[in-house]
Design an enzyme around this catalytic site. Structure first.
Site, PDB file in Angstrom:
ATOM      1  N   ASP A  98       4.499   1.060  -0.248  1.00  0.00           N
ATOM      2  CA  ASP A  98       3.581   0.316  -1.100  1.00  0.00           C
ATOM      3  C   ASP A  98       4.028   0.334  -2.561  1.00  0.00           C
ATOM      4  O   ASP A  98       4.446   1.370  -3.085  1.00  0.00           O
ATOM      5  CB  ASP A  98       2.179   0.929  -0.990  1.00  0.00           C
ATOM      6  CG  ASP A  98       1.159   0.169  -1.808  1.00  0.00           C
ATOM      7  OD1 ASP A  98       0.787  -0.938  -1.397  1.00  0.00           O
ATOM      8  OD2 ASP A  98       0.768   0.680  -2.883  1.00  0.00           O
TER       9      ASP A  98
ATOM     10  N   GLU B 188       6.902  -3.343   0.667  1.00  0.00           N
ATOM     11  CA  GLU B 188       5.788  -4.157   0.182  1.00  0.00           C
ATOM     12  C   GLU B 188       6.168  -4.636  -1.215  1.00  0.00           C
ATOM     13  O   GLU B 188       5.832  -4.028  -2.224  1.00  0.00           O
ATOM     14  CB  GLU B 188       4.497  -3.333   0.157  1.00  0.00           C
ATOM     15  CG  GLU B 188       3.242  -4.157  -0.129  1.00  0.00           C
ATOM     16  CD  GLU B 188       2.837  -4.168  -1.594  1.00  0.00           C
ATOM     17  OE1 GLU B 188       2.161  -5.123  -2.006  1.00  0.00           O
ATOM     18  OE2 GLU B 188       3.211  -3.240  -2.336  1.00  0.00           O
TER      19      GLU B 188
END
Length: 668
Positions: free
Chosen positions: A292, A334
């Protein structure tokens, strides 16, 4: 019988002797074949590890620390995970295969209410029915108390949210999923930790070692210099990128929210800490880690502090370290950035195929919704057609919706190339999908409008953005036969839009991922703001609890909108699994269709080409037969894989496509 002398372990020659000695002491309790396997992996990945650590002053020293961490984790890796590693080593394309379908959900909203992680295992049959082999459970590592950015403000990487269970529960769920052929994907937030994380707590308590884990400044001088080129992620409720913390006695870098402290990745201690976390999660049975906010890791004055070269170097090093312990583990980046940047997260140049294994194809999602709103494919053909080639060992994650908002990532140069203005098209899409554009079928909510640029992102479920909610309301309100017929047509078209969008997603290659609820055409959650900590974040409108009554309805009434969407998605998965053309190693080639209302993609496989045609309009469309022949697929040699029959041809030999119809043409 004379005992055999153990063979020396095949360590890489560059591994320092002191590290080698410590490793052999750590691994001494293991049988020889296990020690040999680990040494071979270290030898295989050592060069990639050292090369990736180039941002640090002494890469071999840091690499030696990393290998020792991997060796310690290797001691506690379970037998079933060792077997999985061997299987993945023999099947390195396991995640690229056409039969791989993904599913993403919040655990507490997917499992039966109150059942936590244990309840996820009770939904495995549902996943298998949809063809799912990859389950992404949204952030479930222990966050700070709300607000916590939907769980992305992690306070403890080694604990599960208390309302979901324990780390032991997570291991058990991963094992159940693995037995059923479903790989577990979890989020690993790399860029930041919660203010309450032990590292941040130690920094606030005055520990200089942990203070160096963060970017801390005594006054605004340096932060102001950085701010000149930084972009705001949440301009509405978290303006700026730095926060004053009284306990810390300084300004700390907070790209996202004031309670999320950016980690100082220029400190090798931070790198080693996160390696240890990755190894720990791999040993719990996690097979995919979603990295992330990876684009933000490296900070450089005078830039946006995104996509810096060091990000790709360090990700290569993280991947090499993970492979030493767990070849079964793959990385998913991501990085919601433009096409020229996102391909670097799969590896370009000297990092070719050495960075992440998976990356989100955000542009595909954006262009699908753009085509459905404009009924035009030229912009999508231009934008998607210029993506650089990615390594054949990697794969895109494709999706129609995800947990996040939709930001209209329309490149001005792409727009100009097809004679439209980028800012105007972005404004049109925001107005269309918020329902403010005349003739819009959509019901979305504006999220984070930027007053400086007027850019506005959109929240909303796939079915609501496709017009199903508005159409069903019209059907309920119909007052005569004609209005009922018009509303019924609108319902049919909304269902067709959802299935067309997913046909593009499933037909692209890579891993298509279903967002939980899309399989039953879930509408916007009208009570999204009932939870106090969600009230300021309307993205929760498209994060409803999976309505199991709708799943039952989908099975019991295949003629309902829910039933049609569910059956359509199952059918797409079944057809997809039979088509070698959709292996992720086969690139998607976007071609300009003679009809601007038809989106066309070619995949060239040794068994023959696949020509996918998608009518993005309510009107019937035709594609000339001669054009398909020039692509390499004469229509008299083709069938539509989606129905098993030859394509529907008009009198002049053109392929006829009805309202929102997808066609996957292949040789039988």
């Amino acid at each position: 019988m004379t005992p055999t002398t153990p063979h020396p372990l095949p360590w890489p020659g560059a591994l320092p002797a002191s590290a080698r000695s410590r490793l052999e002491t750590v691994l001494a309790a293991l049988p020889e074949h296990r020690r040999t396997t680990f040494a071979l992996r270290v030898a295989r990945w050592w060069d990639d590890l050292v090369e990736g650590l180039a941002p640090y002053p002494d890469p071999p020293e840091v690499a030696s620390r990393v290998v020792e961490l991997a060796g310690t984790a290797y001691l506690s890796r379970s037998e079933d995970l060792h077997l999985l590693d061997e299987r993945r080593s023999l099947e390195p394309d396991w995640f690229q295969r056409p039969g791989m379908i993904g599913y993403a959900a919040y655990a507490e909203r997917f499992a039966p209410a109150g059942s936590g992680l244990a309840g996820v295992a009770r939904r495995v049959d549902h996943l298998k029915d949809l063809g799912v082999g990859y389950l992404h459970l949204m952030p479930l590592l222990r966050p700070r108390p709300a607000p916590n950015d939907g769980g992305y403000a992690v306070a403890d990487y080694r604990q599960v949210r208390e309302d979901l269970g324990t780390m032991e529960d997570l291991r058990e769920v991963a094992g159940v999923l693995r037995e059923q052929g479903v790989s577990l994907c979890l989020d690993l937030v790399l860029n930041h930790v919660a203010r309450e994380h032990p590292w941040a707590a130690a920094a606030r308590a005055g520990d200089e070692r942990y203070r160096r884990y963060f970017h801390v400044f005594p006054d605004r001088t340096v932060p102001d210099q950085y701010e000149r080129t930084l972009l705001e992620v949440f301009p509405d409720f978290a303006p700026g990128s730095f926060t004053w913390d009284e306990e810390l006695g300084g300004w700390v870098w907070t790209t996202f929210n004031s309670y999320q402290w950016d980690l100082a990745w220029d400190n090798p201690d931070v790198f080693c800490e996160l390696v240890d976390v990755i190894l720990f999660l791999a040993n719990q049975g996690v097979e995919v880690l979603r990295l992330d906010a990876i684009a933000f890791l490296w900070k450089r004055m005078g830039t946006q502090c995104q996509n810096e070269p060091e990000v790709h170097q360090l990700t290569q090093a993280l991947r090499a370290a993970a492979r030493m312990l767990a070849p079964a583990l793959v990385f998913k980046a991501e990085a919601i950035v433009g096409p020229n940047e996102v391909v670097h997260y799969l590896g370009q140049g000297r990092h070719h195929g050495k960075v992440s294994d998976l990356a989100y194809h955000n542009s595909l999602m954006v262009q699908i919704w753009s085509m459905l709103a404009s009924r035009e494919t030229r912009l999508a053909t231009r934008a998607l057609g210029r993506f650089p080639a990615v390594p054949s060992t990697t794969a895109w994650i494709t999706y129609l919706r995800c947990h996040d908002d939709i930001g209209w990532a329309i490149d001005d140069a792409d727009a100009s190339a097809v004679m439209i203005e980028g800012w105007r098209h972005r404004e049109f899409l925001s107005q269309f999908y918020s329902g403010d554009f005349e003739g819009s079928f959509a019901e979305g909510l504006v999220f984070q409008q930027n007053p400086a640029t007027n850019d506005a992102r959109i929240s909303g479920s796939a079915a609501s953005l496709a017009g199903l909610g508005r159409a069903l309301d019209a059907l309920d309100a119909a007052f005569d036969e004609q209005s009922a017929a018009e509303a019924a047509t609108a319902v049919d078209q909304a269902v067709a839009r959802v299935l067309l969008g997913y046909a593009i997603v499933y037909g692209w290659g890579g891993i298509p991922v279903l967002w939980s609820g899309d399989e039953v055409a879930a509408l916007n959650d009208e009570g999204w703001d009932a939870v106090p900590e969600h009230a300021d974040d309307n993205r929760w409108v498209h994060r409803p609890r999976l309505d199991w009554d709708c799943v039952v309805e989908a099975h019991g009434d295949p003629t309902s909108p829910t039933g049609r969407v569910y059956a359509g998605l199952r059918h797409l998965a079944q057809v997809r699994a039979r088509l070698p053309h959709l292996h992720a190693s086969v690139p998607a080639e976007v071609v300009a269709s003679p009809d601007p209302g038809v989106f066309a993609v070619v995949r060239r496989h040794p068994v023959g080409p696949m020509l996918a045609l998608y009518n993005v309009t309510e009107q019937p469309r035709q594609v000339p037969g001669w054009w398909a022949s020039e692509i390499g697929l004469p229509l008299d040699q083709a069938i539509d894989a989606l129905n098993g029959y030859p394509p529907n041809l008009s009198a002049d030999g053109s392929v006829y496509l009805s309202t929102y119809q997808p066609v996957w043409l292949v040789r039988p």
